[in-house]
Design an enzyme around this catalytic site. Structure first.
Site, PDB file in Angstrom:
ATOM      1  N   GLU A  57       5.831   6.231   1.933  1.00 46.20           N
ATOM      2  CA  GLU A  57       5.845   6.906   0.647  1.00 46.20           C
ATOM      3  C   GLU A  57       4.476   7.474   0.325  1.00 46.20           C
ATOM      4  OE1 GLU A  57       9.410   4.735  -1.744  1.00 46.20           O
ATOM      5  OE2 GLU A  57       7.419   3.948  -2.067  1.00 46.20           O
TER       6      GLU A  57
ATOM      7  N   CYS B  66      -1.805   9.795  -3.563  1.00 50.82           N
ATOM      8  CA  CYS B  66      -2.013   8.463  -3.013  1.00 50.82           C
ATOM      9  C   CYS B  66      -1.335   8.407  -1.647  1.00 50.82           C
ATOM     10  CB  CYS B  66      -1.401   7.458  -3.996  1.00 50.82           C
ATOM     11  SG  CYS B  66      -1.750   5.770  -3.591  1.00 50.82           S
TER      12      CYS B  66
ATOM     13  N   CYS C 275       2.629  -3.290   5.865  1.00 50.40           N
ATOM     14  CA  CYS C 275       1.253  -3.770   5.689  1.00 50.40           C
ATOM     15  C   CYS C 275       1.205  -5.226   6.129  1.00 50.40           C
ATOM     16  CB  CYS C 275       0.846  -3.649   4.215  1.00 50.40           C
ATOM     17  SG  CYS C 275      -0.856  -4.153   3.890  1.00 50.40           S
TER      18      CYS C 275
ATOM     19  N   CYS D 243      -0.384  -9.550   0.342  1.00 46.55           N
ATOM     20  CA  CYS D 243      -0.876  -9.994  -0.967  1.00 46.55           C
ATOM     21  C   CYS D 243       0.314 -10.430  -1.830  1.00 46.55           C
ATOM     22  CB  CYS D 243      -1.629  -8.866  -1.666  1.00 46.55           C
ATOM     23  SG  CYS D 243      -3.102  -8.346  -0.772  1.00 46.55           S
TER      24      CYS D 243
ATOM     25  N   CYS E  59       2.057  -7.866  -4.285  1.00 45.34           N
ATOM     26  CA  CYS E  59       2.303  -6.482  -3.851  1.00 45.34           C
ATOM     27  C   CYS E  59       3.600  -6.339  -3.063  1.00 45.34           C
ATOM     28  CB  CYS E  59       1.119  -6.007  -3.006  1.00 45.34           C
ATOM     29  SG  CYS E  59       1.295  -4.320  -2.417  1.00 45.34           S
TER      30      CYS E  59
ATOM     31  N   GLY F 177      -0.215   0.081   3.144  1.00 44.33           N
ATOM     32  CA  GLY F 177      -1.069  -0.219   4.295  1.00 44.33           C
ATOM     33  C   GLY F 177      -2.494  -0.553   3.903  1.00 44.33           C
ATOM     34  N   GLU F 178      -3.210  -1.120   4.863  1.00 40.37           N
ATOM     35  CA  GLU F 178      -4.620  -1.454   4.646  1.00 40.37           C
ATOM     36  C   GLU F 178      -5.451  -0.504   5.511  1.00 40.37           C
ATOM     37  OE1 GLU F 178      -6.821  -3.123   2.800  1.00 40.37           O
ATOM     38  OE2 GLU F 178      -8.246  -2.316   4.252  1.00 40.37           O
TER      39      GLU F 178
ATOM     40  N   SER G  65      -9.483   2.500  -0.739  1.00 40.09           N
ATOM     41  CA  SER G  65      -9.390   1.160  -1.310  1.00 40.09           C
ATOM     42  C   SER G  65      -9.061   0.145  -0.223  1.00 40.09           C
ATOM     43  CB  SER G  65      -8.294   1.153  -2.383  1.00 40.09           C
ATOM     44  OG  SER G  65      -8.093  -0.144  -2.875  1.00 40.09           O
TER      45      SER G  65
ATOM     46  N   SER H 121     -10.396  -4.161  -3.602  1.00 38.28           N
ATOM     47  CA  SER H 121      -9.373  -4.922  -4.323  1.00 38.28           C
ATOM     48  C   SER H 121      -9.841  -6.359  -4.429  1.00 38.28           C
ATOM     49  CB  SER H 121      -8.040  -4.851  -3.572  1.00 38.28           C
ATOM     50  OG  SER H 121      -7.539  -3.547  -3.628  1.00 38.28           O
ATOM     51  N   LEU H 122     -10.453  -6.685  -5.535  1.00 44.17           N
ATOM     52  CA  LEU H 122     -11.066  -8.014  -5.678  1.00 44.17           C
ATOM     53  C   LEU H 122     -10.063  -8.990  -6.310  1.00 44.17           C
ATOM     54  CD1 LEU H 122     -13.740  -9.525  -5.227  1.00 44.17           C
ATOM     55  CD2 LEU H 122     -14.445  -8.809  -7.511  1.00 44.17           C
ATOM     56  N   HIS H 123      -9.635  -8.706  -7.498  1.00 43.33           N
ATOM     57  CA  HIS H 123      -8.543  -9.410  -8.183  1.00 43.33           C
ATOM     58  C   HIS H 123      -8.800 -10.864  -8.566  1.00 43.33           C
ATOM     59  CE1 HIS H 123      -6.531  -5.777  -7.265  1.00 43.33           C
ATOM     60  NE2 HIS H 123      -6.119  -6.088  -6.069  1.00 43.33           N
TER      61      HIS H 123
ATOM     62  N   ASN I  68       1.808  -4.366 -12.261  1.00 42.48           N
ATOM     63  CA  ASN I  68       3.121  -3.728 -12.217  1.00 42.48           C
ATOM     64  C   ASN I  68       4.114  -4.695 -11.611  1.00 42.48           C
ATOM     65  OD1 ASN I  68       2.169  -1.125 -13.127  1.00 42.48           O
ATOM     66  ND2 ASN I  68       1.170  -0.976 -11.130  1.00 42.48           N
TER      67      ASN I  68
ATOM     68  N   CYS J 193       1.047   1.253  -8.426  1.00 45.19           N
ATOM     69  CA  CYS J 193       0.359   0.410  -7.454  1.00 45.19           C
ATOM     70  C   CYS J 193       1.198  -0.813  -7.160  1.00 45.19           C
ATOM     71  CB  CYS J 193      -0.952  -0.139  -8.004  1.00 45.19           C
ATOM     72  SG  CYS J 193      -2.144   1.085  -8.413  1.00 45.19           S
TER      73      CYS J 193
END
Ligand code: SAH
Length: 332
Positions: free
Chosen positions: A87, A100, A107, A111, A114, A152-153, A184, A207-209, A283, A324
Site C-alpha cells: 500500500e 508515504c 515487516c 511492533c 502496528c 516495512g522497515e 523513519s 520511532s522511539l515510543h 490509531n 500510521c
C-alpha cells in the site's frame, strides 16, 4: 532490467558501455521523472535508441488494484509482478501532497501496536518498486514530500532504500531531497551509521515510543536486540556529525507510556540532541488492545514545560484505514 532501478549514474554507464552519449541518461531522467512522459513521447531520442531501451528495460508500472479516496487521504493497493501487494498513501496538505511509501512486503519488526507487523515479512521491495509507487501516484497528484514510512522497515532493506533515495533526489529527476524526504526507522542500530552514505539531505525520524528499555521492549521487539542506550548513542552521533535535526516519534498509548514520569524520562533521554518530539495519536488496529491516551495534552504540556520541542502529528486517513500502523495489504 527494470528501468526504475537505475540511478542516473548507472544509466549513464549503460549508455557509455554501448558507446553512446551519456547525456541520454539526463534526457530520460528529465522526461520520465520530471515531466512524467512515456518513452514514446520523448522527442529528443531516436526511434533506434527507444527500440534498444525497450529491448533492454521494462518500463511498465505496477497495477493499482484498488484506490480508496477519503478526501485528504488516498490509499492505493499496488500489485507487483510476483502478485505481492503493498500500500501507498497520499496525504493532501494545504501546501501540497506527501506520499508515504512502503519498503517491504510485510515487516519483520512485529511492533505490538502496528498492523503492518502482523503481516510478517515476505520480501524486500526493489528500488524500482519503491520508485514505481511514486510514479503511479504522481500521475494524478503533484507530490512535494516523500515519507519512507509505509509498510516495512527501511533499514532492514538498506541498499535498495539507499538507491531509491538516490533516484528520488536526483536533480535531473524528481529532485526531492533537501528536507523533502523523511525516512523513519524503528532503530536498526548498525544501519543508522550507514545512513551517512546517503547524502541527499533527508530528514531522519526515529520511532522511539518509550523512554526506557522496560516499556520499549514490550512494545517493540527490536529493542531487545539493540537497547535504548545503543540506539540513542547512534542517533546522537549521527545527528552531530551530519548536523541533522532528528524527529523522535512517540505514539501516546493509554496507561503505557503517557505519564508525567515518562515525559520527564523522555526529556532526560533526548537532552542535548538537536531534535523535536512528534507526538502521534494512537490509531486503533484490529489486532491489539491498546487505547489512545486520555492524557495526551498533559503529556504534551509536561514536555513543553521541560523545554522539549514537541508537536502533535495531524491525523490522516483513519476513515480508510490508511493511518500510521493501519496499513496492511488487504482491502476490507
Ligand atoms: N518501520 C518504520 C516505518 C514504518 S512505521 C518505523 O518503525 O519507523 C511508521 C510510523 O507509524 C512509525 O513511527 C510507527 O511506529 C507508527 N505506527 C505504527 N503503528 C501505529 C499505530 N497503530 N498508531 C499510530 N502510529 C503507528
Amino acid at each position: 532490467m527494470n528501468f526504475y532501478d537505475f540511478t542516473k549514474e548507472k544509466l549513464e554507464k549503460y549508455f557509455t558501455d554501448l558507446g553512446e552519449n551519456k547525456a541520454k541518461a539526463e534526457i530520460l531522467y528529465k522526461a520520465i521523472y520530471r515531466n512524467k512522459k512515456t518513452l514514446e513521447e520523448i522527442a529528443e531520442l531516436s526511434q533506434k535508441t527507444k527500440d534498444k531501451l525497450l529491448n533492454d528495460f521494462s518500463f511498465s508500472l505496477p497495477e493499482t488494484i484498488a484506490l480508496q479516496d477519503g478526501g485528504d487521504t488516498a490509499k492505493a493497493l499496488i500489485g507487483l509482478k510476483d502478485k505481492s501487494k503493498v500500500e501507498t498513501v497520499l496525504m493532501r496538505h494545504k501546501f501540497g501532497a506527501g506520499l508515504c511509501v512502503s519498503t517491504q512486503v510485510g515487516c519483520a519488526m512485529n511492533c505490538a501496536f502496528c498492523q503492518s507487523g502482523k503481516l510478517k515479512k515476505r520480501r524486500d521491495l526493489t528500488a524500482g518498486e519503491m520508485v514505481s509507487q511514486v510514479l503511479v501516484m504522481a500521475r494524478e497528484n503533484p507530490i512535494n514530500h516523500i515519507s519512507v514510512m509505509g509498510i516495512g522497515e527501511p533499514l532492514d532493506n538498506f541498499d535498495n532504500v539507499k538507491t531509491f533515495l538516490e533516484i528520488l533526489s536526483s536533480p535531473y529527476g524528481f529532485a526531492f531531497g533537501n528536507r523533502h524526504i523523511t525516512l523513519s526507522t524503528c532503530g536498526v542500530v548498525p544501519m543508522i551509521e550507514r545512513l551517512k552514505e546517503i547524502d541527499c539531505g533527508f530528514n531522519l525520524a526515529i520511532s522511539l515510543h518509550a523512554p526506557n528499555d522496560e516499556i520499549r521492549s514490550r512494545l517493540m521487539p527490536v529493542n531487545k536486540r539493540w537497547g535504548i542506550n545503543e540506539l540513542m548513542t547512534a542517533v546522537r552521533e549521527y545527528s552531530k556529525s551530519e548536523k541533522k535535526r532528528i524527529a523522535f516519534e512517540y505514539i501516546l498509548l493509554d496507561g503505557i507510556n503517557d505519564g508525567f514520569e515518562q515525559a520527564d524520562e523522555l526529556t532526560e533521554l533526548i537532552k542535548g540532541i538537536d531534535c523535536f518530539v512528534n507526538l502521534i495519536p494512537y490509531n486503533q488496529t484490529e489486532s491489539s488492545d491498546f487505547k489512545p491516551s486520555s492524557r495526551s495534552d498533559d503529556f504534551f504540556r509536561q514536555l513543553r514545560s521541560n523545554g522539549v520541542n514537541a508537536i502533535f502529528r495531524r491525523k490522516f486517513g483513519e476513515g480508510i484505514n490508511a493511518a500510521c500502523g493501519q496499513l496492511s495489504s488487504k482491502y476490507d
